[in-house]
Each structure stands twice: as C-alpha cells, then as structure tokens.
Design an enzyme around this catalytic site. Structure first.
Site, PDB file in Angstrom:
ATOM      1  N   LEU A  69     -58.018 -66.951  33.760  1.00 57.71           N
ATOM      2  CA  LEU A  69     -58.523 -65.582  33.730  1.00 57.71           C
ATOM      3  C   LEU A  69     -57.608 -64.855  34.710  1.00 57.71           C
ATOM      4  CD1 LEU A  69     -62.249 -64.819  34.561  1.00 57.71           C
ATOM      5  CD2 LEU A  69     -60.434 -63.171  34.736  1.00 57.71           C
ATOM      6  N   ASN A 113     -54.967 -71.431  17.831  1.00 55.24           N
ATOM      7  CA  ASN A 113     -55.115 -72.796  17.291  1.00 55.24           C
ATOM      8  C   ASN A 113     -56.125 -72.720  16.151  1.00 55.24           C
ATOM      9  OD1 ASN A 113     -53.525 -73.879  19.319  1.00 55.24           O
ATOM     10  ND2 ASN A 113     -55.106 -75.210  20.140  1.00 55.24           N
ATOM     11  N   HIS A 121     -47.016 -68.238  20.839  1.00 56.78           N
ATOM     12  CA  HIS A 121     -48.310 -68.055  21.513  1.00 56.78           C
ATOM     13  C   HIS A 121     -48.194 -68.078  23.034  1.00 56.78           C
ATOM     14  CE1 HIS A 121     -48.299 -72.166  22.796  1.00 56.78           C
ATOM     15  NE2 HIS A 121     -49.575 -72.188  23.114  1.00 56.78           N
TER      16      HIS A 121
END
Ligand code: 5GP
Ligand code: MN
Ligand code: MN
Length: 480
Positions: A205, A329, A403
């Site tokens: 985070l 994913n 990604h």
C-alpha cells in the site's frame, strides 16, 4: 537449452515455430533485457505455452517477463472457445492479484508534516504480512459465499466505499458466473479472516506523489496533476486464491491426461474450455477473483478512514476517489478481432495488465475517449507509472501490456545485496518511509531486486502498446 530468437525491431523478438509449437512466440523487450532473459527459463516457457491446443495468435511475453509456474510471469495467451484450453498456471497462484490507484485533493506538501503518523495509521489499520488476518471482519460461511459471487459490490453494500467506485474497476469489480460451491472448504477457511488484508512481500500500500506528467490531456481526464498525492494498493485473493489454484492443479493434471493433451511441462496442466473441468476452474477462479476485488475495496475504505483520522479532514475535502482497479493475474472471456474476424477468446494474463484502447465499451465512460487506465508499479525506492491502453495493444497483444518492473533478483539474491545495509534508513534519507511486517520483506524488496520500470514502460511505449501518462514517486510504503 537456448531458445532461438529472431529480432524483428528494437523492441520485438520472434521465437520461431518449431517442434510441437502450434504458433510462434512474440517477446516485447529491448536488447539488454533479452540478454539477461537468455540466462533464465522464461523464454522456454513462452515456447512451451505455444504448444497448447487452441492457442490463437502468438504466445506473448511482455517486457517484465520472468520465470513463473508453468507460464512465465509477464505472459499473455489467448485460446479459442471451442478448441482451446484454460490453465491455472496461466493465471497464477494469486488469482486476480491487481492494483488500484486512488487520487486525492491533497498535495505532497499537505501531508509531509504528518507523513510518519499517516504511515503508522495505515500500517495499523490495514493488516500486512504472511497470513495476516483481520479478526474484526471474520465473515460467516454464507456471507463469504456472497463475497465470492458479488465481489466489490458486496463490500460496497456492507459500507466499504461507494457505488461510484464500482464504475472504476475492471469488470465492474465482479466476474460473472462465479460458483462458490466449487471452492474447497480449505480454500474458504484460508480466506475467511483474510478479507481486507495485504498479505506478504511484494504486496503493498503506497502513498505517492505525482512526480511528472507526460500527457497533460490524458492526465487531466484521469484527474492527475503534478505534486498531487495518490495511493496505490497492490494485493490479490490471499490464501483463498492460492488454495483454489492448488486444488485445481491436481484436477487439471488428471484432465490433461483424460483429454490427451500433451504437456511439455506438467505445470502447464490444463483442460479444454468446453470440458466440465475447464468450466469449473473458470467458475472457481471467478469466485477467487471476486474475493480479491472485495479485498481491495475494503482496504480502500480503510485507507480513506486513515487519511480522515490523521488529517482531520472529511471525504469531501480529501476526495480520495478511485481512478481505476486492474487485474494482472486472470483469465477472461473477451471478443477480439483476429484476421478480420471477431472471435470469442479466453485470454490468460499472468503478470500482465489489460490495456484496452480509447472507445472500447468496457472502458468506463469517464475514460472512454482516452483509453483504459493501466497501472504499472515499479518498486518501493524509485517510481511507478500510469499509462492508458492503445489500439496497438488491441492489434498485437489482445489488449494487454506489462504489469510491473519484473524481478531480476531472486528473494535470496536480493537479501544478499541488502546484507549489512540499512535499507529503511537509506530510503528515509530520500524521503520514503517504510512500514513493514518483517525485516526480511524489506531486504527482499529492495529496488535492485527489480528492473527499472522506466525502461519497461519505455518498451511498451515504443511498441505502441500503451501511452505513458504519469510517473509516481513513493512517499510512504506499507509492505507485507
Ligand atoms: P507482482 O504482482 O509480480 O508480485 O508484482 C508486480 C510488480 O510490483 C513488480 O513487478 C514490481 O515492479 C512492483 N512492486 C513490488 N513491490 C513494490 C513496491 O513496494 N512499490 C511499488 N511501487 N512497486 C512494487
Ligand atoms: Mn499477488
Ligand atoms: Mn501482483
């Protein structure tokens, strides 16, 4: 064994079709990346994927490619609805691992005086670490089934976030056709207390600052400007998704034998999309994906609360709104034009992000003119990027791109590089605060463990797979 490679241009390489391959491989990378790739088995994995039945178009690899279970991480493969297969290894253990990005009405200067307190509060409010649990949000079995069927909408209905958030999540935060009955008791049990938790290591985070804008017009549409505070959340389906993958790998190995599918590597085990095994995996996977959507939605609510607590401001002043949430994913049913014909395909993206172009009906209305937001984390010490999808991706990669930066060092090797250094102090000196569940995690996640994401997204840009919009710099990172 070295894999034969033919250079097409400065960012494309072909693995020619040979042996059992049904199609060629296509790797997006620059010459330097290719040099390091040849030392690992990831390219062989691209080739192995090309042998699977019903594959449509090339077996694709993005510039963040590295070795993964069966399929490479950074891999994309599309399969025909009738002739093709679905493979858990093509989705990965962390089903619907993904990233979401929040923008705010704050500037970095607004939060600098309270940054340490903000980091502490986020760290307290969002459980992180291996096996992290949330004791105050343990749902009943019946409730958990609803989570698996409704995803982020379940979370919103329970008061975590707003209906508006759902419009800004891939697939609206809910994959249809999830069947919780297909998820094992053990998987349900593992996930029970893990809703609203980050998990370990690579998950994070991050409070960030928009450091640079590369496309002002698009940034404007996404609501981004220089100096602004953003928050990224990277996590997935935790123990539940892991267990679903594990359960189905066993069944898929049997299915591969049953349907006479020849596997160059057992880890590629799969089943025809038309078979009960294939359909059941997809329905269980959708359940795990929905769990992950709910997970990121709940964390979002706690992020908003944490900012409110620390800054003493209300939601209307903070305006922590969701820009977008992407999966990296996943296997999804999508329609793509192949050789001038629209075809229904099951697109596997493993460590790859959907990157739909401007005008696509699945892109939220607010972004339809500019393309789907694509969120590419880099590492905790340097930067991350925001892109938008492009027509090039639709033409060449079934609307997909990379990604992340992709690992270059194993966790073990990273720990060696970090040995004797005070990584947290090094980062603090550069204005980046780290709060981590374990010391080892920080060592394993040092910047040196990853490629420079700037180079990775530059390949994406040059190949025409996406447009770079903004670069984000970390201010505070909560690590698992
Ligand atoms: P994965 O899903 O493969 O575990 O991770 C996706 C990407 O996230 C990695 O390839 C890496 O580039 C990035 N990443 C890992 N840890 C951090 C972090 O703490 N902060 C940021 N901004 N990116 C990270
Ligand atoms: Mn993950
Ligand atoms: Mn991930």
């Amino acid at each position: 064994m070295t894999v034969k490679l033919q250079q097409i241009d400065d960012c494309r390489w072909r693995i020619p079709r040979e042996g059992a391959m049904r199609t060629e491989g296509l790797v997006f990378a620059d010459a330097r990346m290719i040099a390091t790739l040849q030392e690992e088995q990831a390219l062989e994995q691209v080739r192995n994927v090309a042998t699977l039945p019903g594959i449509v178009g090339p077996s694709l690899a993005m510039p963040d490619i590295h070795w993964g279970y069966g399929f490479p991480i950074g891999g994309v493969a599309a399969f025909d609805a009738e002739e093709g297969v679905v493979s858990p290894g093509g989705v990965g253990y962390d089903i619907n691992c993904g990233v979401r990005l929040l923008r705010s009405a704050l500037t970095a200067n607004d939060i600098k005086p309270v940054l340490a307190k903000l980091a502490d509060t986020l760290f307290r409010n969002v459980p992180a670490g291996v096996g992290s649990e949330r004791r105050d949000l343990k749902v009943s079995l019946a409730e958990q089934r609803r989570v698996l069927e409704r995803g982020a909408a379940w979370a919103v209905a329970r008061g975590y976030g707003e209906t508006e958030d759902l419009r800004h999540i891939e697939a609206g935060g809910m994959l249809p056709d999830a069947d919780s009955e297909l998820i094992s008791e053990r998987a349900m049990e593992r996930g029970r207390a893990q809703l609203g938790t980050l998990g370990s290591g690579n998950h994070f985070l991050e409070v960030q600052e928009v450091e640079e804008i590369f496309d002002a017009a698009v940034a404007d549409v996404l609501g981004l400007c220089t100096g602004q505070v953003t928050v990224s959340i990277h996590t997935g389906s935790r123990g539940l998704g892991y267990q679903v993958c594990d359960d189905f790998l066993k069944r898929m190995l049997q299915a591969s034998r049953k349907y006479g599918i020849e596997l160059p590597d057992r880890q590629l085990c799969c089943a025809p999309l038309t078979s009960p095994e294939g359909r059941e995996y997809l329905a269980a996977m959708a359940g795990a994906a929905n769990f992950a959507f709910a997970n990121r939605q709940i964390i979002t609510a706690w992020v908003r609360e944490s900012f409110e607590q620390v800054l003493g401001l209300g939601p209307a002043q903070l305006r922590l709104s969701l820009i977008y949430d992407v999966c990296h994913n996943i296997a999804k049913w999508e329609t793509h034009t192949v050789d001038g014909r629209a075809r229904r395909l099951c697109v596997h993206r493993k460590g790859a992000t959907r990157a739909f172009p401007p005008g696509h009906p699945e892109t939220p209305e607010a972004y339809r003119a500019v393309g789907q937001p694509v969120l590419i984390p880099g590492d905790m010490g340097r930067y991350s990027y925001v892109l938008v999808g492009s027509a090039g991706a639709m033409a060449e990669t079934f609307g997909s791109t990379c990604h992340g930066a992709g690992r270059v060092l194993s966790r073990h090797a990273a720990k060696k590089v970090a040995h004797g250094r005070r990584i947290e102090a090094e980062l603090a000196e550069r204005g980046i605060l780290i709060r981590a569940a374990g010391r080892a995690a920080v060592a394993e996640e040092i910047s040196e463990a990853y490629k420079d994401v700037a180079e990775v997204v530059d390949v994406v840009r040059r190949a025409g797979l996406g447009k770079i919009v903004a670069r984000l710099r970390p201010l505070a990172v909560i690590k698992g």
